[in-house]
Design an enzyme around this catalytic site. Structure first.
Site, mmCIF file in Angstrom:
data_model
loop_
_atom_site.group_PDB
_atom_site.id
_atom_site.type_symbol
_atom_site.label_atom_id
_atom_site.label_comp_id
_atom_site.label_asym_id
_atom_site.label_seq_id
_atom_site.Cartn_x
_atom_site.Cartn_y
_atom_site.Cartn_z
ATOM 1 C CG HIS A 25 67.012 -89.129 25.409
ATOM 2 N ND1 HIS A 25 67.414 -88.076 25.078
ATOM 3 C CD2 HIS A 25 67.525 -90.134 24.518
ATOM 4 C CE1 HIS A 25 68.214 -88.086 24.008
ATOM 5 N NE2 HIS A 25 67.984 -89.296 23.468
ATOM 6 C CD GLU A 26 66.744 -93.966 24.236
ATOM 7 O OE1 GLU A 26 66.244 -94.019 22.866
ATOM 8 O OE2 GLU A 26 68.035 -93.564 24.351
ATOM 9 C CG HIS A 29 64.447 -90.715 20.288
ATOM 10 N ND1 HIS A 29 64.853 -89.782 19.476
ATOM 11 C CD2 HIS A 29 65.472 -90.940 21.153
ATOM 12 C CE1 HIS A 29 65.758 -89.340 19.962
ATOM 13 N NE2 HIS A 29 66.306 -90.013 20.727
#
Length: 367
Positions: A25-26, A29
């Site tokens: 997920h990170e 980003h």
């Protein structure tokens, strides 16, 4: 039968699952921010005191915190780990503004924020593709071939073996697995003799389908025959890609329908599970083997993506809401307003987390 592993194994499985999903997920980003030239100051897996970390050539501090219940990416210009703009933004030198997240165009900021939950869906597709290729999930071969036998059931006791081709019944040729399935379903408790091709040898096997009560979608109960074996599945890569993509889409739609039922009051909060339940399921899945663990990881990755898209301040969906408002009004929401909204979002998230954990532990009511 559900495997119940030990507490240490369960906790370890949960940490592995959560760490992988948080990293993915990170990283979503992070990689999109880097594409747009944003400086990433910190990439953290977990919260709290740093256990270990390092700094790369791009001056990003990679670290692992002692509390493995999430993570964050902190961009240049952020005042906090949740990407609220710092009050010192006006003091950033003009030459540095191109590296600052908050000076990027709205569409770039929105893509950076949306990349986290989006990659959770892409990662789920990747996991389900692998699961399908390895296990044959969703790759039914429509031929009258036996795949997996269930020990103790009628077919197993009658002497059928995996790989058998059930070709003839009552003098009539069986061409597809669904023809075979219909024959068995419609003959509960009746002795049936099949002509079976095993390798190069023809043999006759007599079996009695087990009468089984089935509740149909309209609530009507019927008795159907069951032999206790699965169809043989393939392991085709192209089919796996299709299965992984379609399955991820179907599960996503089911999750949205489930959330809709919650808001409509059709599903009570008591029916929901939280971190403890996820940990329990993670341990059970890991105990059943890597494929099952990957399957569960895919489901939770989809869940993580959906939750993060919810328009709740503190979550990615909340930031997307802020940027949408900014795009409409032509100026950013004030730092104070964002901080207040983040506090409300934190209260909502912590409140929901408390309720879910309460449900997990099945604590007695206060009333």
């Amino acid at each position: 039968m559900v495997t119940e592993p030990g507490i240490i194994f369960t906790i370890a499985s949960f940490i592995v699952l959560l760490t992988v999903l948080v990293f993915v997920h990170e990283w979503g980003h992070y990689i999109v921010a880097r594409i747009f030239g944003v400086k990433v100051e910190t990439f953290s897996i977990g919260f709290g005191k740093e256990i270990f970390g390092w700094r790369d050539k791009k001056d990003t501090h990679w670290k692992v915190g002692w509390l493995p219940l999430g993570g964050y990416v902190k961009f240049f210009g952020d005042a906090t780990a949740i990407s609220n703009p710092g009050k010192y933004l006006k003091r950033i030198a003009p030459d540095d503004r191109d590296r600052c997240f908050h000076f990027k165009p709205i569409w770039q900021r929105m893509l950076i924020v949306a990349a986290g939950p989006t990659i959770n869906f892409l990662f789920a597709i990747f996991l389900f593709i692998g699961f399908s290729i390895v296990t044959g999930f969703g790759q039914l071969i429509d031929e009258p071939l036996i795949g997996k036998l269930i020990e103790g059931e009628a077919a197993y006791e009658a002497g059928f073996e995996a790989g058998d081709r059930i070709s003839v019944y009552d003098g009539k040729e069986i061409n597809t697995f669904f023809e075979l399935r219909d024959l068995v379903i419609n003959n509960p408790g009746k002795e049936m003799t099949f002509e079976v091709l095993r390798g190069q040898e023809w043999i006759s096997i007599t079996v009695v389908p087990k009468p089984t009560e089935i509740v149909q979608s309209d609530g009507q109960k019927v008795i159907e025959g069951r032999l206790g074996f699965e169809a043989k599945s393939g392991h085709n890569i192209l089919t796996g890609i299709r299965v992984g993509t379609v399955f991820t889409y179907d599960i996503t739609i089911q999750f949205f329908k489930f959330f809709g039922k919650i808001f409509q009051g059709e599903v009570a909060l008591d029916d929901l599970g939280g971190p403890v339940k996820i940990a329990q399921v993670s341990g059970q899945a890991a105990a059943q083997g890597v494929p099952t663990f990957i399957y569960i990881m895919g489901l939770i990755s989809i869940n993580l993506g959906i939750v993060n898209f919810l328009p709740i301040p503190l979550l990615d969906g909340g930031h997307l809401l802020f940027y949408s408002i900014e795009a409409v009004k032509g100026s950013p929401i004030s730092v104070r307003a964002q901080e207040m909204a983040s506090m409300v979002g934190l209260a909502v998230v912590l409140g929901l987390l408390f309720i879910l954990t309460w449900n997990d532990l099945n604590l007695p009511g206060l009333g």
